[in-house]
Design a protein around this motif. Sequence first.
Motif, PDB file in Angstrom:
ATOM      1  N   TYR A 191      43.473   8.611 -34.147  1.00 42.55           N
ATOM      2  CA  TYR A 191      44.888   8.411 -34.212  1.00 42.55           C
ATOM      3  C   TYR A 191      45.466   7.401 -33.495  1.00 42.55           C
ATOM      4  CZ  TYR A 191      44.572  12.927 -36.948  1.00 42.55           C
ATOM      5  OH  TYR A 191      44.263  13.536 -38.407  1.00 42.55           O
ATOM      6  N   ASN A 251      42.823  10.830 -26.832  1.00 43.39           N
ATOM      7  CA  ASN A 251      43.502  10.181 -27.404  1.00 43.39           C
ATOM      8  C   ASN A 251      44.402  10.134 -25.890  1.00 43.39           C
ATOM      9  OD1 ASN A 251      44.006  12.959 -27.387  1.00 43.39           O
ATOM     10  ND2 ASN A 251      46.356  12.390 -29.199  1.00 43.39           N
ATOM     11  N   ARG A 252      44.199  10.620 -24.605  1.00 46.35           N
ATOM     12  CA  ARG A 252      45.070  10.953 -23.691  1.00 46.35           C
ATOM     13  C   ARG A 252      44.258   9.862 -22.148  1.00 46.35           C
ATOM     14  NH1 ARG A 252      44.346  16.564 -24.962  1.00 46.35           N
ATOM     15  NH2 ARG A 252      45.042  16.557 -26.835  1.00 46.35           N
ATOM     16  N   LEU A 253      43.788   9.146 -22.546  1.00 43.57           N
ATOM     17  CA  LEU A 253      42.893   8.339 -21.554  1.00 43.57           C
ATOM     18  C   LEU A 253      43.992   6.426 -21.180  1.00 43.57           C
ATOM     19  CD1 LEU A 253      39.552   9.490 -21.938  1.00 43.57           C
ATOM     20  CD2 LEU A 253      41.393  10.402 -20.622  1.00 43.57           C
ATOM     21  N   LEU A 282      50.500  14.883 -24.380  1.00 41.35           N
ATOM     22  CA  LEU A 282      50.313  15.140 -23.337  1.00 41.35           C
ATOM     23  C   LEU A 282      52.109  15.344 -22.490  1.00 41.35           C
ATOM     24  CD1 LEU A 282      48.421  11.804 -22.202  1.00 41.35           C
ATOM     25  CD2 LEU A 282      48.034  14.118 -22.041  1.00 41.35           C
ATOM     26  N   PHE A 309      56.214  11.784 -25.441  1.00 36.55           N
ATOM     27  CA  PHE A 309      55.551  11.908 -25.935  1.00 36.55           C
ATOM     28  C   PHE A 309      56.936  10.801 -27.484  1.00 36.55           C
ATOM     29  CE2 PHE A 309      52.893  12.552 -29.853  1.00 36.55           C
ATOM     30  CZ  PHE A 309      53.644  13.267 -31.145  1.00 36.55           C
ATOM     31  N   TYR A 311      54.289   2.788 -24.325  1.00 37.22           N
ATOM     32  CA  TYR A 311      52.851   2.855 -24.219  1.00 37.22           C
ATOM     33  C   TYR A 311      51.967   2.652 -26.077  1.00 37.22           C
ATOM     34  CZ  TYR A 311      53.452   2.696 -19.298  1.00 37.22           C
ATOM     35  OH  TYR A 311      53.901   2.549 -18.428  1.00 37.22           O
ATOM     36  N   PHE A 348      46.505   4.745 -21.421  1.00 36.08           N
ATOM     37  CA  PHE A 348      47.514   4.119 -21.687  1.00 36.08           C
ATOM     38  C   PHE A 348      47.415   2.593 -21.473  1.00 36.08           C
ATOM     39  CE2 PHE A 348      51.154   7.254 -22.115  1.00 36.08           C
ATOM     40  CZ  PHE A 348      49.862   9.006 -21.893  1.00 36.08           C
ATOM     41  N   TYR A 399      47.415  11.483 -13.497  1.00 36.03           N
ATOM     42  CA  TYR A 399      47.928   9.421 -13.609  1.00 36.03           C
ATOM     43  C   TYR A 399      47.866   8.673 -12.491  1.00 36.03           C
ATOM     44  CZ  TYR A 399      46.496  10.191 -18.594  1.00 36.03           C
ATOM     45  OH  TYR A 399      46.573  11.096 -19.483  1.00 36.03           O
ATOM     46  N   GLN A 449      53.374  10.041 -33.689  1.00 38.95           N
ATOM     47  CA  GLN A 449      51.594  10.184 -33.832  1.00 38.95           C
ATOM     48  C   GLN A 449      51.736   9.931 -35.366  1.00 38.95           C
ATOM     49  OE1 GLN A 449      49.570  13.555 -32.706  1.00 38.95           O
ATOM     50  NE2 GLN A 449      48.471  11.836 -30.671  1.00 38.95           N
ATOM     51  N   ASP A 499      40.424  10.084 -30.689  1.00 33.65           N
ATOM     52  CA  ASP A 499      40.065  10.968 -31.893  1.00 33.65           C
ATOM     53  C   ASP A 499      41.339  12.172 -31.096  1.00 33.65           C
ATOM     54  OD1 ASP A 499      37.375  10.700 -30.380  1.00 33.65           O
ATOM     55  OD2 ASP A 499      39.031  12.434 -29.455  1.00 33.65           O
ATOM     56  N   ILE A 500      40.478  13.307 -31.812  1.00 32.82           N
ATOM     57  CA  ILE A 500      41.299  14.487 -31.611  1.00 32.82           C
ATOM     58  C   ILE A 500      40.045  15.663 -30.249  1.00 32.82           C
ATOM     59  CG2 ILE A 500      42.334  14.741 -33.989  1.00 32.82           C
ATOM     60  CD1 ILE A 500      38.838  16.893 -34.557  1.00 32.82           C
ATOM     61  N   TYR A 501      39.775  15.082 -30.237  1.00 37.04           N
ATOM     62  CA  TYR A 501      38.399  15.050 -28.715  1.00 37.04           C
ATOM     63  C   TYR A 501      39.505  15.079 -28.264  1.00 37.04           C
ATOM     64  CZ  TYR A 501      35.721  16.308 -32.501  1.00 37.04           C
ATOM     65  OH  TYR A 501      35.123  16.238 -34.051  1.00 37.04           O
ATOM     66  N   GLY A 502      39.726  15.084 -27.365  1.00 31.81           N
ATOM     67  CA  GLY A 502      41.052  14.008 -26.598  1.00 31.81           C
ATOM     68  C   GLY A 502      40.938  13.462 -25.467  1.00 31.81           C
ATOM     69  N   TYR A 527      54.129   6.861 -26.406  1.00 36.01           N
ATOM     70  CA  TYR A 527      54.935   6.952 -25.931  1.00 36.01           C
ATOM     71  C   TYR A 527      56.076   6.355 -24.942  1.00 36.01           C
ATOM     72  CZ  TYR A 527      51.981  11.329 -24.686  1.00 36.01           C
ATOM     73  OH  TYR A 527      50.744  12.469 -25.164  1.00 36.01           O
ATOM     74  N   GLY A 535      42.501  18.933 -30.537  1.00 37.28           N
ATOM     75  CA  GLY A 535      43.501  18.694 -30.271  1.00 37.28           C
ATOM     76  C   GLY A 535      44.352  17.134 -31.079  1.00 37.28           C
TER      77      GLY A 535
END
Lengths: 111, 113
Positions: A32, A97-99, B102, A46, A87, A101, B35, A49, A92-95, A36, B98
């Motif tokens: 996805y 997507n947070r890494l 954040l 956020f 940003y 930036f 972070y 998305q 993916d949905i396994y988390g 931000y 999901g």
Amino acid sequence: LAKTTQPISMDSYEGQEVNITCSHNNIATNDYITWYQQFPSQGPRFIIQGYKTKVTNEVASLFIPADRKSSTLSLPRVSLSDTAVYYCLVGDIYGNNRLAFGKGNQVVVIP
Amino acid sequence: DTAVSQTPKYLVTQMGNDKSIKCEQNLGHDTMYWYKQDSKKFLKIMFSYNNKELIINETVPNRFSPKSPDKAHLNLHINSLELGDSAVYFCASSTPTGIGELFFGEGSRLTVL
């Protein structure tokens, strides 16, 4: 992890529509696209998305072409308070997507 | 109520010292992160904890040690501070999987002299 590329900075005049692009050529099928916004001296927050085509909320619109190798965040009629770093992330949905930036895109709104 | 809160907001210290930054979230999330943002705005993940267990450690020096006493807290302890550690450190939380967003704290600006 898919890597994203954004312009470093851009200026825009108050009241104009601002379109911020992001390239993600290696985006995976399960990824996805998330955007931000970060104001000075604050943490990112956020905005929006999406997975494909177009997503719109009360703040912005996100346009994703069919090949999904890029995306465009559109801010309608910006004001001075929209000056921030934006940003783009993919994951993916396994988390994952947070890494990644990265450096973001500094948008400056001029009066 | 602040969803993700960090203390202290500013921290100035000498090289070689040990310091800690605390983070608390009241969102009921299972996953928390640290972070680091440098002067060029590059925002890079350091650690991720899910329900008190370390799940991500992004090649951060051993001088950095996160500690999670419970799932609502994730503290960052830094030993033997170096000049290059000067940065803004952000804590964040989310659901573990999901595509949820954040939630970031306000940041803790660390200056090493």
